[in-house]
Design an enzyme around this catalytic site. Structure first.
Site, PDB file in Angstrom:
ATOM      1  N   ASP A  80       0.867  -1.179   0.000  1.00 16.51           N
ATOM      2  CA  ASP A  80       0.000   0.000   0.000  1.00 16.51           C
ATOM      3  C   ASP A  80       0.902   1.227   0.000  1.00 16.51           C
ATOM      4  O   ASP A  80       2.123   1.112   0.089  1.00 16.51           O
ATOM      5  CB  ASP A  80      -0.940  -0.033   1.204  1.00 16.51           C
TER       6      ASP A  80
ATOM      7  N   GLY B  67       0.960   3.738   2.171  1.00 19.61           N
ATOM      8  CA  GLY B  67       1.265   4.322   3.473  1.00 19.61           C
ATOM      9  C   GLY B  67       0.291   5.415   3.865  1.00 19.61           C
ATOM     10  O   GLY B  67       0.241   5.818   5.018  1.00 19.61           O
TER      11      GLY B  67
ATOM     12  N   TYR C 250      -3.013   5.465   4.184  1.00 14.18           N
ATOM     13  CA  TYR C 250      -4.038   5.102   5.158  1.00 14.18           C
ATOM     14  C   TYR C 250      -3.464   5.005   6.571  1.00 14.18           C
ATOM     15  O   TYR C 250      -4.038   5.538   7.519  1.00 14.18           O
ATOM     16  CB  TYR C 250      -4.713   3.781   4.762  1.00 14.18           C
TER      17      TYR C 250
ATOM     18  N   GLN D  13     -10.721   7.830  -4.560  1.00 11.84           N
ATOM     19  CA  GLN D  13     -11.426   8.228  -3.335  1.00 11.84           C
ATOM     20  C   GLN D  13     -12.807   8.773  -3.706  1.00 11.84           C
ATOM     21  O   GLN D  13     -13.222   8.680  -4.848  1.00 11.84           O
ATOM     22  CB  GLN D  13     -10.594   9.266  -2.565  1.00 11.84           C
TER      23      GLN D  13
ATOM     24  N   GLY E 192     -10.572   4.272   1.132  1.00 16.39           N
ATOM     25  CA  GLY E 192     -11.446   5.068   1.983  1.00 16.39           C
ATOM     26  C   GLY E 192     -12.830   4.480   2.185  1.00 16.39           C
ATOM     27  O   GLY E 192     -13.751   5.197   2.553  1.00 16.39           O
TER      28      GLY E 192
ATOM     29  N   ASP F 139      -7.767  -7.258   0.427  1.00  8.65           N
ATOM     30  CA  ASP F 139      -6.884  -7.545   1.551  1.00  8.65           C
ATOM     31  C   ASP F 139      -7.648  -7.219   2.820  1.00  8.65           C
ATOM     32  O   ASP F 139      -8.558  -6.394   2.802  1.00  8.65           O
ATOM     33  CB  ASP F 139      -5.604  -6.689   1.519  1.00  8.65           C
TER      34      ASP F 139
ATOM     35  N   CYS G  16     -12.212 -28.282   5.908  1.00 12.02           N
ATOM     36  CA  CYS G  16     -10.912 -27.682   5.614  1.00 12.02           C
ATOM     37  C   CYS G  16      -9.821 -28.733   5.688  1.00 12.02           C
ATOM     38  O   CYS G  16      -9.866 -29.637   6.525  1.00 12.02           O
ATOM     39  CB  CYS G  16     -10.640 -26.569   6.613  1.00 12.02           C
TER      40      CYS G  16
ATOM     41  N   CYS H  96      -6.436 -27.883   5.924  1.00  7.26           N
ATOM     42  CA  CYS H  96      -5.174 -27.299   6.389  1.00  7.26           C
ATOM     43  C   CYS H  96      -4.581 -28.166   7.494  1.00  7.26           C
ATOM     44  O   CYS H  96      -5.249 -29.038   8.054  1.00  7.26           O
ATOM     45  CB  CYS H  96      -5.387 -25.866   6.867  1.00  7.26           C
TER      46      CYS H  96
ATOM     47  N   CYS I 192      -6.556 -28.367  10.759  1.00  9.40           N
ATOM     48  CA  CYS I 192      -7.782 -29.171  10.727  1.00  9.40           C
ATOM     49  C   CYS I 192      -7.483 -30.649  10.497  1.00  9.40           C
ATOM     50  O   CYS I 192      -8.216 -31.515  10.986  1.00  9.40           O
ATOM     51  CB  CYS I 192      -8.712 -28.641   9.640  1.00  9.40           C
TER      52      CYS I 192
ATOM     53  N   HIS J 144      -5.139 -21.756   9.530  1.00  6.64           N
ATOM     54  CA  HIS J 144      -6.501 -22.159   9.167  1.00  6.64           C
ATOM     55  C   HIS J 144      -7.281 -20.988   8.543  1.00  6.64           C
ATOM     56  O   HIS J 144      -7.927 -21.139   7.510  1.00  6.64           O
ATOM     57  CB  HIS J 144      -7.275 -22.706  10.363  1.00  6.64           C
TER      58      HIS J 144
HETATM   59 ZN   LIG Z   1      -8.273 -25.546   8.536  1.00  6.16          ZN
END
Ligand SMILES: [Zn+2]
Length: 392
Positions: free
Chosen positions: A103, A105, A107, A205, A232, A282, A320, A322, A325, A351
Site C-alpha cells: 500500500d 502508506g 491510510y 477516493q 477510503g 486484503d 478444511c 489445512c 484441521c 486455518h
Molecule cells: Zn483448517
C-alpha cells in the site's frame, strides 16, 4: 536509479486478462506480475512487517496464497526502505517468491490522526516507534515502494473518515487525484532493486457518494496506471453506502483493468465485493482474529476460547484440509490458546488464511461455471453468523 521514459496513458500494456464477467459483476481474470500470474478474484493476506505473522512462506503458499500485502508505512520506519533495497527487495528479504503488493502508506499515516498534518505537498507525521518527524509525499511514497520492490505499488491518497462534510470528501478526493498524477510521474523514473517491472495502481477516493466515486473513477482512469484501488471505504459509512460507492466506481473504471478493494473484509464482504466487480482484496481479519482465538469456519466464526470446545474431538472445520484441521482437535487448540502457546496462534492463522483462500478459489470456480449467485447463496446459508457471540 535507472530513468525510463514516462509512458503515455495508452502505451502501458494491460497486465490483466478479464476471462469472465463485466464491470459491475462477478469476474474472473488473470493478473500478470513479475512474480507469477495471479488468478482473480484473489485475497491478499496482510504482511504488515514483511511477514504474515506466525507463518513461514511455505505455509503462506500452502494456504493457497498467490499474492500478499506489505505495509509501506511500517517498513519505511523499520527496517527502512534503503535496507530492504540493499537486501535485494522484499521478495529476497522475506523469502517469498510469490507476488507482493504494497500500500502507499497513506491510510496508516492518516489513521494516526492527531500526529498528522496533511498539506498539498504531502503528509507530515511522527513515527509511532520513536516520535521522529517524518514526511510522506506522493513522490516519496513511490520512491520507497521502488526500493521495497513489490510487484504492485500503490499511489499516495488522502482518505477521510466518515461521516465527513461533502466539502471535505470532495477536497480529499481532488487532492488524491493530484497526488496520483504526481505519484505516477515520479514512478516512471524509478526502478526496483531487481530491475523487474512494477505495476502501479491508482487509488480512487470519493467517500460514500456514488456520483463522486463515479466521477473520480472516470478521471483517474485517464491516468497512466495499470490498475485501480478503491480506498477510503469501510471507514465509518453504512454497509449499503460502501457497496453503492464501490459499484459506482467500478461502473466508471475500464472493465478490462484490475480493481482492488482496500482493507476489507469479512467472508460475506468478499462475496459482496466480488458481486460488485472487485478483483483483489486484503484484510487483517483472518490473521488478527486468529491471534484472538477466532476461527472462520464454513458454519460461521467460532471462538476457540469458548468452553463448548474444551472437550471437542472435532477439527476447527471439517471441510478444511489445512494442517490445523487435518491434525488437531478443537480441544487441543483451545488448550494451546488458553496456555498462551505460540502454536495456537500459528495454527489458527494458518486455518483462517486457508479458509479465505479456499473461499476465493471456490468463488472463482463458481464464476467460471456461471454459478456465482448459487455459490454465494449456499455459502451464506451455511455460514450461520455467530459474530455477536464470538467477536474477539
Ligand atoms: Zn483448517
Amino acid at each position: 536509479m535507472t530513468p525510463e521514459a514516462a509512458p503515455a496513458p495508452d502505451s502501458r500494456p494491460n497486465p490483466f486478462r478479464l476471462e469472465r464477467g463485466g464491470p459491475v459483476a462477478p469476474r474472473s481474470g488473470l493478473l500478470a506480475t513479475a512474480h507469477g500470474v495471479v488468478r482473480t478474484p484473489a485475497f491478499m493476506p496482510v504482511g504488515t512487517q514483511a511477514t504474515v505473522k506466525g507463518l513461514s512462506p511455505d505455509e503462506i503458499r500452502a494456504a493457497g496464497t498467490q499474492i500478499l500485502l506489505a505495509n509501506t508505512y511500517h517498513l519505511m520506519l523499520r527496517p527502512g526502505a534503503d535496507l530492504v533495497r540493499e537486501r535485494g527487495g522484499l521478495h529476497a528479504f522475506m523469502g517469498w517468491d510469490g507476488a507482493i503488493l504494497t500500500d502507499s502508506g497513506g491510510y496508516q499515516v492518516v489513521s494516526l490522526r492527531e500526529r498528522v498534518a496533511i498539506r498539498e505537498e504531502g503528509v507530515a507525521f511522527h513515527s509511532h516507534l520513536d516520535g521522529h518527524p517524518e514526511f510522506l509525499s506522493p513522490e516519496r511514497a513511490m520512491e520507497i515502494q521502488a526500493d521495497l520492490g513489490p510487484d504492485i505499488a500503490v499511489t499516495l491518497d488522502h482518505a477521510v473518515s466518515l461521516p465527513a462534510s461533502p466539502e471535505d470528501v470532495r477536497d480529499a478526493a481532488e487532492r488524491t487525484l493530484r497526488w496520483t498524477e504526481r505519484s505516477l510521474a515520479r514512478a516512471a523514473a524509478l526502478s526496483t532493486p531487481t530491475g523487474l517491472p512494477q505495476l502501479r495502481f491508482a487509488i480512487v477516493q470519493g467517500g460514500g457518494d456514488p456520483a463522486l466515486r463515479a466521477e473520480m473513477a472516470e478521471r483517474t482512469s485517464r491516468l497512466p496506471c495499470d490498475g485501480f484501488a478503491l480506498g477510503g471505504l469501510s471507514l465509518g459509512e453504512a454497509k449499503e453506502e460502501t457497496w453503492s460507492a464501490a459499484r459506482a466506481a467500478n461502473g466508471s473504471l475500464p472493465a478490462d483493468r484490475p480493481r482492488y478493494l482496500m482493507g476489507m473484509g469479512t467472508p460475506e464482504d468478499l462475496l459482496e465485493g466480488i458481486a460488485a466487480g472487485v478483483d483483489l482484496f486484503d484484510c487483517v481479519l483472518p490473521t488478527r482474529n486468529a491471534r484472538n482465538g477466532m476461527a472462520f469456519t464454513s458454519d460461521g466464526p467460532l471462538n476457540i476460547r469458548n468452553a463448548e470446545h474444551a472437550r471437542s474431538g472435532a477439527p476447527l472445520d471439517p471441510r478444511c484440509s489445512c494442517e490445523a484441521c487435518a491434525r488437531f482437535t478443537r480441544a487441543y487448540l483451545r488448550h494451546l490458546h488458553q496456555a498462551g502457546e505460540i502454536l495456537a496462534h500459528r495454527m489458527l492463522t494458518l486455518h483462517n488464511v486457508t479458509f479465505y483462500q479456499t473461499l476465493m478459489r471456490e468463488a472463482r470456480e463458481a464464476i467460471d461455471r456461471g454459478a456465482f449467485d448459487a455459490f454465494g447463496g449456499e455459502f451464506r446459508r451455511r455460514y450461520r453468523d455467530t459474530r455477536a457471540a464470538d467477536s474477539p
